[in-house]
Design a protein around this motif. Structure first.
Motif, mmCIF file in Angstrom:
data_model
loop_
_atom_site.group_PDB
_atom_site.id
_atom_site.type_symbol
_atom_site.label_atom_id
_atom_site.label_comp_id
_atom_site.label_asym_id
_atom_site.label_seq_id
_atom_site.Cartn_x
_atom_site.Cartn_y
_atom_site.Cartn_z
ATOM 1 N N THR A 17 0.831 -1.206 0.000
ATOM 2 C CA THR A 17 0.000 0.000 0.000
ATOM 3 C C THR A 17 0.867 1.257 0.000
ATOM 4 O O THR A 17 0.581 2.220 -0.710
ATOM 5 C CB THR A 17 -0.953 -0.027 1.214
ATOM 6 O OG1 THR A 17 -1.785 -1.185 1.081
ATOM 7 C CG2 THR A 17 -1.820 1.211 1.273
ATOM 8 N N ASP A 40 -8.102 -3.793 -1.939
ATOM 9 C CA ASP A 40 -8.019 -4.448 -0.636
ATOM 10 C C ASP A 40 -9.179 -3.976 0.249
ATOM 11 O O ASP A 40 -9.317 -2.763 0.465
ATOM 12 C CB ASP A 40 -6.664 -4.099 0.014
ATOM 13 C CG ASP A 40 -6.415 -4.877 1.298
ATOM 14 O OD1 ASP A 40 -7.393 -5.327 1.934
ATOM 15 O OD2 ASP A 40 -5.240 -5.022 1.667
ATOM 16 N N ASP A 130 -3.640 -1.623 -6.037
ATOM 17 C CA ASP A 130 -3.124 -2.091 -4.743
ATOM 18 C C ASP A 130 -3.850 -3.395 -4.384
ATOM 19 O O ASP A 130 -5.047 -3.384 -4.100
ATOM 20 C CB ASP A 130 -3.369 -1.020 -3.667
ATOM 21 C CG ASP A 130 -2.751 -1.393 -2.329
ATOM 22 O OD1 ASP A 130 -1.685 -2.033 -2.318
ATOM 23 O OD2 ASP A 130 -3.343 -1.047 -1.286
HETATM 24 MG MG MG Z 1 -1.979 -3.019 1.987
#
Ligand code: MG
Ligand code: ADP
Length: 287
Positions: A17, A40, A130
């Motif tokens: 991230t 995520d 991500d």
């Molecule tokens: Mg992450």
């Protein structure tokens, strides 16, 4: 037309991230048009980009279920505009955890993100995804949509452990679902040159993987760790910090790599490759 990159590693806490939001900010800073997709359910990349995940009206969840388009769901943070490193964000929150189960029932479950991104691809130079810390159906959507994978890793003894699972999955996706996919490179993150072991592992990575290891090294830097609690990428929080600067360097390296990418396929699928990982992954969910 944007090139699309997944930031993936099935380990948690390795810097995915941090890499996603700071690379997005770095690319924006050097004049690239960027969309960052948070895939995520923890929504850390969303929060770390100045967007409150609890207040999202539409998210990547709605896009995957075809309840909204990316044009409708993407947002921008005023604070990043002020900091001069602004990018579009397709956010995520806890809703996304349910998508995993809901997608299994649906058609084209692994290519939904790809289809959605194709509608906005012309508006960007880079799209960064991500990924969650698992080789899940969400990650599979990311890998199916991407041209390349960036793998952040710490130079620790066990760094390579588990990497073979990721490489296998990438190979299977390459062979079965996405011929464009390649590993762009391994990014050494949270690096501390004073630790001899890290230096040794770093040297080994270079020796083994050659130019698949990015030249840029992201140092361990407390400003990068502090930034998310202010809802900002390090680059917006403290642009002069060493960690922030390293992401500008990485952004420039990515822009350079883009020029050499076309037609290169790093992960070659041979006929001997059997779709073990991939079918295993999907099979489990079908039962
Ligand atoms: Mg992450
Ligand atoms: P992942 O997304 O892989 O789970 P994160 O990017 O959230 O990993 O990073 C895990 C933790 O390490 C976070 O607390 C983050 O702030 C911290 N961190 C990441 N990169 C660095 C760095 N270069 N220097 C210091 N702390 C870092």
């Amino acid at each position: 037309m944007a090139k699309i990159f997944c930031i993936a590693n099935q380990k948690g806490g390795v810097g995915k991230t941090t890499t996603s939001v700071n690379l997005a900010a770095g690319l924006a800073k050097v004049g690239q048009r960027v969309l960052m997709v948070d895939l995520d359910p923890q929504g850390n990349a969303t929060m770390g980009s100045g967007i409150d995940k609890r207040k999202l009206e539409l998210s990547v969840y709605d896009v995957l279920l075809e309840a909204a388009s990316i044009t409708e769901a993407r947002v921008r943070s005023d604070r990043l505009v002020e900091a001069g490193c602004s990018y579009d964000i397709l956010g995520a929150n806890r809703d996304l955890a349910g998508a995993e189960v809901e997608l299994v029932e649906l058609e084209h479950r692994e290519t939904r993100l790809k289809t959605a991104l194709s509608q906005v691809q012309a508006e960007y130079d880079f799209i960064l995804i991500d990924c969650p810390p698992a080789l899940s159906l969400l990650t599979l959507n990311g890998l199916c949509a991407a041209h390349g994978v960036i793998v952040p890793m710490q130079c620790e003894y066990f760094a390579l452990e588990g990497l073979s699972d990721l490489v296998n999955t990438i190979k299977q996706v390459h062979a079965n679902l996405n011929k464009d996919l390649e590993i762009i490179g391994l990014l050494r993150v949270m690096f501390d040159p004073r630790i001899t072991l890290q230096q040794q592992v770093s040297d080994q990575l270079k020796a083994h993987f050659g130019d698949k290891v990015f030249n840029t090294v992201i140092p361990r830097n407390v400003r990068l760790a502090e930034a998310p609690s202010y809802g900002l990428p390090g680059l917006a929080f403290d642009p002069s910090a060493r960690g922030s600067q390293s992401f500008v360097e990485f952004a420039n390296e990515m822009v350079e790599r883009l020029g050499t990418m076309k037609g290169v396929t790093a992960v070659r699928a041979t006929s001997a490759d059997r779709p073990v990982s991939l079918s295993g992954l999907l099979h489990k969910r079908e039962q």
